[in-house]
Design an enzyme around this catalytic site. Structure first.
Site, mmCIF file in Angstrom:
data_model
loop_
_atom_site.group_PDB
_atom_site.id
_atom_site.type_symbol
_atom_site.label_atom_id
_atom_site.label_comp_id
_atom_site.label_asym_id
_atom_site.label_seq_id
_atom_site.Cartn_x
_atom_site.Cartn_y
_atom_site.Cartn_z
ATOM 1 N N HIS A 1 0.908 -1.135 -0.081
ATOM 2 C CA HIS A 1 0.126 0.127 -0.004
ATOM 3 C C HIS A 1 0.776 1.501 0.063
ATOM 4 O O HIS A 1 2.106 1.284 0.262
ATOM 5 C CB HIS A 1 -0.978 -0.041 1.283
ATOM 6 C CG HIS A 1 -2.174 -0.825 1.086
ATOM 7 N ND1 HIS A 1 -2.070 -2.202 1.380
ATOM 8 C CD2 HIS A 1 -3.311 -0.543 0.734
ATOM 9 C CE1 HIS A 1 -3.529 -2.656 1.077
ATOM 10 N NE2 HIS A 1 -3.933 -1.803 0.577
ATOM 11 N N LYS B 1 -0.879 5.171 4.652
ATOM 12 C CA LYS B 1 -2.000 4.056 5.350
ATOM 13 C C LYS B 1 -1.512 3.769 6.661
ATOM 14 O O LYS B 1 -0.418 3.537 7.225
ATOM 15 C CB LYS B 1 -1.741 2.555 4.411
ATOM 16 C CG LYS B 1 -2.981 1.389 5.207
ATOM 17 C CD LYS B 1 -2.995 0.627 4.253
ATOM 18 C CE LYS B 1 -3.946 -0.510 4.732
ATOM 19 N NZ LYS B 1 -5.456 0.159 5.140
HETATM 20 N N1 LIG Z 1 -12.965 -0.820 1.860
HETATM 21 C C1 LIG Z 1 -12.072 -0.324 0.872
HETATM 22 O O1 LIG Z 1 -12.344 -0.640 -0.128
HETATM 23 C C2 LIG Z 1 -11.062 0.695 1.242
HETATM 24 C C3 LIG Z 1 -11.023 0.919 2.540
HETATM 25 N N2 LIG Z 1 -10.204 1.996 2.789
HETATM 26 C C4 LIG Z 1 -9.832 2.491 4.189
HETATM 27 O O2 LIG Z 1 -10.865 3.688 4.368
HETATM 28 C C5 LIG Z 1 -10.292 4.434 5.373
HETATM 29 C C6 LIG Z 1 -9.721 5.964 4.806
HETATM 30 O O3 LIG Z 1 -8.862 5.539 3.617
HETATM 31 P P1 LIG Z 1 -8.450 6.875 2.977
HETATM 32 O O4 LIG Z 1 -9.476 7.669 2.281
HETATM 33 O O5 LIG Z 1 -7.086 6.449 2.026
HETATM 34 O O6 LIG Z 1 -7.748 7.697 4.458
HETATM 35 P P2 LIG Z 1 -7.573 9.425 4.237
HETATM 36 O O7 LIG Z 1 -6.668 9.441 5.417
HETATM 37 O O8 LIG Z 1 -7.171 10.011 2.854
HETATM 38 O O9 LIG Z 1 -8.812 9.687 4.719
HETATM 39 C C7 LIG Z 1 -9.729 9.437 6.070
HETATM 40 C C8 LIG Z 1 -10.236 10.907 6.189
HETATM 41 O O10 LIG Z 1 -11.363 10.616 7.710
HETATM 42 C C9 LIG Z 1 -11.176 11.754 8.139
HETATM 43 N N3 LIG Z 1 -11.388 11.566 9.450
HETATM 44 C C10 LIG Z 1 -10.434 11.237 10.602
HETATM 45 N N4 LIG Z 1 -11.388 11.132 11.690
HETATM 46 C C11 LIG Z 1 -12.432 12.038 11.288
HETATM 47 C C12 LIG Z 1 -13.551 12.368 12.347
HETATM 48 N N5 LIG Z 1 -13.499 12.183 13.776
HETATM 49 N N6 LIG Z 1 -14.553 13.049 11.758
HETATM 50 C C13 LIG Z 1 -14.711 13.150 10.288
HETATM 51 N N7 LIG Z 1 -13.520 12.550 9.434
HETATM 52 C C14 LIG Z 1 -12.368 12.269 9.981
HETATM 53 C C15 LIG Z 1 -9.673 12.372 7.898
HETATM 54 O O11 LIG Z 1 -9.598 13.760 8.176
HETATM 55 P P3 LIG Z 1 -8.139 14.521 8.351
HETATM 56 O O12 LIG Z 1 -7.621 14.977 7.047
HETATM 57 O O13 LIG Z 1 -8.619 15.708 9.161
HETATM 58 O O14 LIG Z 1 -7.108 13.713 9.138
HETATM 59 C C16 LIG Z 1 -9.425 12.141 6.398
HETATM 60 O O15 LIG Z 1 -10.180 13.220 5.501
HETATM 61 C C17 LIG Z 1 -9.121 3.583 5.889
HETATM 62 O O16 LIG Z 1 -9.361 2.968 7.035
HETATM 63 C C18 LIG Z 1 -8.496 2.974 4.829
HETATM 64 O O17 LIG Z 1 -7.913 1.517 5.058
HETATM 65 C C19 LIG Z 1 -9.275 2.529 1.908
HETATM 66 C C20 LIG Z 1 -9.550 2.360 0.518
HETATM 67 C C21 LIG Z 1 -10.335 1.344 0.243
HETATM 68 O O1 LIG Z 2 -6.127 2.157 3.024
HETATM 69 C C1 LIG Z 2 -6.217 1.734 1.789
HETATM 70 O O2 LIG Z 2 -5.537 2.340 1.097
HETATM 71 C C2 LIG Z 2 -6.776 0.493 1.487
HETATM 72 N N1 LIG Z 2 -7.179 -0.015 2.635
HETATM 73 C C3 LIG Z 2 -8.219 -1.394 2.616
HETATM 74 C C4 LIG Z 2 -7.334 -2.308 3.346
HETATM 75 O O3 LIG Z 2 -7.071 -1.809 4.441
HETATM 76 O O4 LIG Z 2 -7.593 -3.256 2.706
HETATM 77 C C5 LIG Z 2 -8.533 -1.563 1.203
HETATM 78 C C6 LIG Z 2 -7.575 -1.412 0.122
HETATM 79 O O5 LIG Z 2 -6.495 -2.023 0.412
HETATM 80 C C7 LIG Z 2 -6.932 -0.078 0.295
#
Ligand SMILES: NC(=O)C1=CN([C@@H]2O[C@H](COP(=O)(O)OP(=O)(O)OC[C@H]3O[C@@H](n4cnc5c(N)ncnc54)[C@H](OP(=O)(O)O)[C@@H]3O)[C@@H](O)[C@H]2O)C=CC1
Ligand SMILES: O=C(O)C1=N[C@H](C(=O)O)C[C@H](O)C1
Length: 264
Positions: free
Chosen positions: A153, A157
């Site tokens: 990743h 992350k």
């Molecule tokens: N299921 C799937 O297919 C996928 C899952 N993921 C997962 O999704 C999650 C997010 O990933 P990603 O978008 O890359 O991460 P990012 O860090 O880019 O985004 C997370 C966002 O959540 C916000 N956040 C954190 N705390 C709060 C809060 N208390 N209230 C509101 N917003 C909040 C952060 O704000 P701030 O900028 O202020 O920190 C940030 O904007 C991770 O857990 C990742 O593993 C990711 C990709 C695919």
């Molecule tokens: O943080 C990410 O980017 C992603 N998180 C998810 C995971 O923890 O598996 C899904 C995907 O791999 C991207």
């Protein structure tokens, strides 16, 4: 029409989810929840287009003021769990992509969903290719019990191993004959060299700038190996799965963990 609130709209995934929801005819974005920017509109911040919906800091107040059917949470595990509990209390169905939930979290949240007869989906990966990778890995593990997972990743992350790697290992362990892999007397000269141990399987986490989300599952047997691999090159790869989860959760009255349970 499905009324939707998105938590984490400035994040990598949140931004894509906002675009997807705004594009879908049957979805209506009602509000977003963000910890940094509050007020009625979210202007052009962190490279996102200005939003024409209310921005709340507090999920509780958001649900008091806004009609919502589905919460999409893309934040962090502690926040995601809190958001799910608030959603359940307001009769809102959560679709959660956030990773890092423990088995205990999932058990606890499942009980609440069941009591409230509310649908919920926690999907560690929304990409169809990744779900197929998990399913194919489960098929292969019936016949080849030596397996190592290598997930790669981007270096922003927070959690390791990835939610996808954990879910893959869980699905494999449902069918795999228990086995501790490697030499019985092996020892690590550098701590962590053999990766994390999940019921004898090894999981290795790579973090590098430039990567998005990638996973290989390697199987070994006498004189042969099998390698399964999935790559997400961008976050749009996850959006058809988010859309499917929002539609499906409306028909559920329990918590479903993993889109593998939804896609036949
Ligand atoms: N299921 C799937 O297919 C996928 C899952 N993921 C997962 O999704 C999650 C997010 O990933 P990603 O978008 O890359 O991460 P990012 O860090 O880019 O985004 C997370 C966002 O959540 C916000 N956040 C954190 N705390 C709060 C809060 N208390 N209230 C509101 N917003 C909040 C952060 O704000 P701030 O900028 O202020 O920190 C940030 O904007 C991770 O857990 C990742 O593993 C990711 C990709 C695919
Ligand atoms: O943080 C990410 O980017 C992603 N998180 C998810 C995971 O923890 O598996 C899904 C995907 O791999 C991207």
């Amino acid at each position: 029409m499905i009324n939707i609130v998105i938590a984490g709209p400035r994040g990598n995934m949140g931004k894509e989810a906002v675009r997807m929801v705004e594009k879908e005819e049957n979805f209506q974005l009602k509000a977003v929840v963000d910890r940094k920017y509050q007020g009625f509109l979210m202007k052009d911040v962190d490279g996102m287009e200005p939003l024409n919906v209310p921005v709340y800091e507090n999920m509780e107040i958001c649900f008091q003021e806004v009609t919502c059917d589905v919460l999409i949470d893309l934040t962090s595990p502690e926040v995601g769990k809190k958001h799910m509990l608030i959603a359940f209390n307001h009769g809102v169905r959560p679709v959660v992509g956030t990773t890092g939930f423990t088995d205990q979290d999932i058990e606890e949240l499942s009980k609440i969903a069941e009591e409230k007869k509310l649908g919920a989906i926690i999907a560690p990966n929304f990409a169809i290719g990744a779900i197929l990778l998990m399913k194919f890995s489960q098929m292969a593990a019936k016949y080849m019990k030596d397996v190592e997972i290598i997930e790669q990743h981007h270096d922003r992350k927070l959690d390791a191993p990835s939610g996808t790697a954990v879910k893959t290992a869980q699905m494999i362990s449902e069918v795999r004959e228990p086995k501790t892999q490697g030499h019985p007397e092996e020892s690590e000269q550098l701590k962590g060299a053999r990766g994390a141990d999940y019921q004898g399987m090894r999981i290795h986490s790579v973090r590098l700038p430039g990567l998005v989300a990638h996973q290989e599952v390697l199987f070994g047997g006498e004189g042969q190996s099998l390698k399964l691999r999935h790559d997400s090159f961008n976050r749009t790869s996850f959006m058809p799965g988010v859309k499917l989860a929002c539609e499906t959760v409306m028909k559920l009255n329990v918590l479903v963990y993993g889109l593998d349970q939804v896609i036949e």
